[in-house]
Scaffold this motif. Structure first.
Motif, PDB file in Angstrom:
ATOM      1  N   MET A   1       0.838  -1.185   0.000  1.00 34.08           N
ATOM      2  CA  MET A   1       0.000   0.000   0.000  1.00 34.08           C
ATOM      3  C   MET A   1       0.875   1.237   0.000  1.00 34.08           C
ATOM      4  O   MET A   1       1.970   1.219   0.540  1.00 34.08           O
ATOM      5  CB  MET A   1      -0.917  -0.001   1.213  1.00 34.08           C
ATOM      6  N   HIS A   2       0.356   2.279  -0.581  1.00 31.59           N
ATOM      7  CA  HIS A   2       1.098   3.531  -0.696  1.00 31.59           C
ATOM      8  C   HIS A   2       0.489   4.590   0.222  1.00 31.59           C
ATOM      9  O   HIS A   2      -0.712   4.832   0.206  1.00 31.59           O
ATOM     10  CB  HIS A   2       1.062   4.029  -2.147  1.00 31.59           C
ATOM     11  N   ALA A   3       1.348   5.219   1.006  1.00 26.12           N
ATOM     12  CA  ALA A   3       0.922   6.316   1.868  1.00 26.12           C
ATOM     13  C   ALA A   3       1.220   7.634   1.159  1.00 26.12           C
ATOM     14  O   ALA A   3       2.381   7.931   0.878  1.00 26.12           O
ATOM     15  CB  ALA A   3       1.653   6.256   3.200  1.00 26.12           C
ATOM     16  N   PRO A   4       0.182   8.448   0.848  1.00 24.74           N
ATOM     17  CA  PRO A   4       0.410   9.707   0.140  1.00 24.74           C
ATOM     18  C   PRO A   4       1.111  10.772   0.972  1.00 24.74           C
ATOM     19  O   PRO A   4       1.602  11.750   0.433  1.00 24.74           O
ATOM     20  CB  PRO A   4      -0.989  10.155  -0.274  1.00 24.74           C
ATOM     21  N   ASN A   5       1.161  10.601   2.272  1.00 22.42           N
ATOM     22  CA  ASN A   5       1.832  11.551   3.154  1.00 22.42           C
ATOM     23  C   ASN A   5       3.164  10.935   3.584  1.00 22.42           C
ATOM     24  O   ASN A   5       3.182   9.940   4.306  1.00 22.42           O
ATOM     25  CB  ASN A   5       0.960  11.847   4.377  1.00 22.42           C
ATOM     26  N   PRO A   6       4.293  11.503   3.180  1.00 26.79           N
ATOM     27  CA  PRO A   6       5.582  10.908   3.544  1.00 26.79           C
ATOM     28  C   PRO A   6       5.850  10.904   5.047  1.00 26.79           C
ATOM     29  O   PRO A   6       6.646  10.101   5.533  1.00 26.79           O
ATOM     30  CB  PRO A   6       6.607  11.768   2.793  1.00 26.79           C
ATOM     31  N   ASP A   7       5.184  11.772   5.808  1.00 25.43           N
ATOM     32  CA  ASP A   7       5.373  11.846   7.263  1.00 25.43           C
ATOM     33  C   ASP A   7       4.238  11.167   8.020  1.00 25.43           C
ATOM     34  O   ASP A   7       3.949  11.512   9.165  1.00 25.43           O
ATOM     35  CB  ASP A   7       5.482  13.310   7.701  1.00 25.43           C
ATOM     36  N   PHE A   8       3.571  10.189   7.373  1.00 29.36           N
ATOM     37  CA  PHE A   8       2.374   9.593   7.968  1.00 29.36           C
ATOM     38  C   PHE A   8       2.625   8.981   9.344  1.00 29.36           C
ATOM     39  O   PHE A   8       1.804   9.121  10.242  1.00 29.36           O
ATOM     40  CB  PHE A   8       1.742   8.557   7.020  1.00 29.36           C
ATOM     41  N   ALA A   9       3.734   8.313   9.543  1.00 27.91           N
ATOM     42  CA  ALA A   9       3.967   7.623  10.822  1.00 27.91           C
ATOM     43  C   ALA A   9       4.127   8.618  11.967  1.00 27.91           C
ATOM     44  O   ALA A   9       3.495   8.474  13.018  1.00 27.91           O
ATOM     45  CB  ALA A   9       5.175   6.704  10.718  1.00 27.91           C
ATOM     46  N   ALA A  10       4.953   9.618  11.773  1.00 29.83           N
ATOM     47  CA  ALA A  10       5.174  10.616  12.828  1.00 29.83           C
ATOM     48  C   ALA A  10       3.898  11.390  13.124  1.00 29.83           C
ATOM     49  O   ALA A  10       3.562  11.636  14.288  1.00 29.83           O
ATOM     50  CB  ALA A  10       6.289  11.572  12.428  1.00 29.83           C
ATOM     51  N   ARG A  11       3.161  11.762  12.063  1.00 31.45           N
ATOM     52  CA  ARG A  11       1.919  12.517  12.258  1.00 31.45           C
ATOM     53  C   ARG A  11       0.882  11.682  12.993  1.00 31.45           C
ATOM     54  O   ARG A  11       0.231  12.148  13.923  1.00 31.45           O
ATOM     55  CB  ARG A  11       1.363  13.001  10.935  1.00 31.45           C
ATOM     56  N   LEU A  12       0.737  10.423  12.583  1.00 28.04           N
ATOM     57  CA  LEU A  12      -0.242   9.545  13.225  1.00 28.04           C
ATOM     58  C   LEU A  12       0.067   9.385  14.713  1.00 28.04           C
ATOM     59  O   LEU A  12      -0.808   9.534  15.559  1.00 28.04           O
ATOM     60  CB  LEU A  12      -0.258   8.172  12.544  1.00 28.04           C
ATOM     61  N   GLU A  13       1.306   9.096  15.020  1.00 23.79           N
ATOM     62  CA  GLU A  13       1.676   8.911  16.425  1.00 23.79           C
ATOM     63  C   GLU A  13       1.411  10.177  17.236  1.00 23.79           C
ATOM     64  O   GLU A  13       0.859  10.116  18.336  1.00 23.79           O
ATOM     65  CB  GLU A  13       3.143   8.495  16.528  1.00 23.79           C
ATOM     66  N   LYS A  14       1.749  11.332  16.681  1.00 22.13           N
ATOM     67  CA  LYS A  14       1.524  12.601  17.378  1.00 22.13           C
ATOM     68  C   LYS A  14       0.035  12.844  17.628  1.00 22.13           C
ATOM     69  O   LYS A  14      -0.369  13.198  18.733  1.00 22.13           O
ATOM     70  CB  LYS A  14       2.115  13.744  16.563  1.00 22.13           C
ATOM     71  N   VAL A  15      -0.785  12.627  16.594  1.00 24.29           N
ATOM     72  CA  VAL A  15      -2.228  12.879  16.711  1.00 24.29           C
ATOM     73  C   VAL A  15      -2.878  11.915  17.707  1.00 24.29           C
ATOM     74  O   VAL A  15      -3.630  12.325  18.587  1.00 24.29           O
ATOM     75  CB  VAL A  15      -2.910  12.788  15.327  1.00 24.29           C
ATOM     76  N   VAL A  16      -2.584  10.646  17.582  1.00 25.66           N
ATOM     77  CA  VAL A  16      -3.225   9.656  18.464  1.00 25.66           C
ATOM     78  C   VAL A  16      -2.782   9.841  19.911  1.00 25.66           C
ATOM     79  O   VAL A  16      -3.607   9.837  20.829  1.00 25.66           O
ATOM     80  CB  VAL A  16      -2.955   8.215  17.979  1.00 25.66           C
ATOM     81  N   LEU A  17      -1.490  10.022  20.118  1.00 28.22           N
ATOM     82  CA  LEU A  17      -1.005  10.140  21.494  1.00 28.22           C
ATOM     83  C   LEU A  17      -1.349  11.477  22.140  1.00 28.22           C
ATOM     84  O   LEU A  17      -1.181  11.649  23.337  1.00 28.22           O
ATOM     85  CB  LEU A  17       0.492   9.856  21.556  1.00 28.22           C
ATOM     86  N   ALA A  18      -1.907  12.416  21.360  1.00 26.97           N
ATOM     87  CA  ALA A  18      -2.420  13.658  21.928  1.00 26.97           C
ATOM     88  C   ALA A  18      -3.828  13.469  22.491  1.00 26.97           C
ATOM     89  O   ALA A  18      -4.317  14.322  23.240  1.00 26.97           O
ATOM     90  CB  ALA A  18      -2.428  14.764  20.873  1.00 26.97           C
ATOM     91  N   MET A  19      -4.465  12.358  22.163  1.00 28.60           N
ATOM     92  CA  MET A  19      -5.824  12.101  22.647  1.00 28.60           C
ATOM     93  C   MET A  19      -5.779  11.683  24.117  1.00 28.60           C
ATOM     94  O   MET A  19      -5.026  10.783  24.486  1.00 28.60           O
ATOM     95  CB  MET A  19      -6.484  10.994  21.823  1.00 28.60           C
ATOM     96  N   PRO A  20      -6.579  12.328  24.955  1.00 25.17           N
ATOM     97  CA  PRO A  20      -6.568  11.990  26.381  1.00 25.17           C
ATOM     98  C   PRO A  20      -6.806  10.503  26.662  1.00 25.17           C
ATOM     99  O   PRO A  20      -6.144   9.931  27.536  1.00 25.17           O
ATOM    100  CB  PRO A  20      -7.683  12.865  26.966  1.00 25.17           C
ATOM    101  N   LEU A  21      -7.737   9.874  25.947  1.00 28.38           N
ATOM    102  CA  LEU A  21      -8.003   8.455  26.208  1.00 28.38           C
ATOM    103  C   LEU A  21      -6.783   7.606  25.882  1.00 28.38           C
ATOM    104  O   LEU A  21      -6.441   6.684  26.652  1.00 28.38           O
ATOM    105  CB  LEU A  21      -9.211   7.960  25.416  1.00 28.38           C
TER     106      LEU A  21
END
Length: 144
Positions: A1-21
């Motif tokens: 599979m192709h990820a269109p965002n080259p920074d997908f891993a760093a962005r995903l981790e940042k967004v998810v780990l910012a969630m209080p739950l």
């Protein structure tokens, strides 16, 4: 599979780990690749329904986060996603020291992405499947 965002891993981790739950349950990513993630949630008494066994809510959270995070790896830059449906089937006890959830994309579309997840209870380094899930995420374009 192709990820269109080259920074997908760093962005995903940042967004998810910012969630209080995510922080409250101790979620940590073990791997993030295009179309797949692996994460873990440690056993804590606050997440149990009886000593030594995780509650269904914690199992659901592991499955949902894994499936929808896998879907997020394929989003274009600036896009977000959110769960709109998730079906969990518990097939065994979550009686280990942690949960490991592996999510993967089943079908990626422009507006909807369907992903699956398997959740394992890990005891003494051995994994036992405790749940499976099928989730649908709504892909959300950035506001112009």
């Amino acid at each position: 599979m192709h990820a269109p965002n080259p920074d997908f891993a760093a962005r995903l981790e940042k967004v998810v780990l910012a969630m209080p739950l995510a922080r409250e349950i101790g979620l940590a990513f073990r791997s993030i690749t295009a179309g797949a993630v692996e994460l873990e949630i440690p056993y804590r008494e606050q997440l149990s329904f009886r000593p030594g066994q995780m509650q269904a809510t914690a199992i659901f959270a592991a499955a949902d986060f894994a499936a929808v995070a896998a879907a997020a790896t394929l989003l274009p830059p600036g896009w977000a996603n959110a769960t709109i449906d998730c079906a969990l089937k518990i097939i065994g006890p979550a009686d280990g020291g942690k949960l490991v959830a592996r999510g993967k994309v089943v079908n990626a579309g422009r507006l909807l992405t369907v992903s699956s997840a398997e959740v394992y209870s890990v005891r003494d380094g051995r994994e036992a499947l405790c749940a499976t899930a099928l989730a649908t995420a709504r892909n959300i374009e950035p506001r112009q």
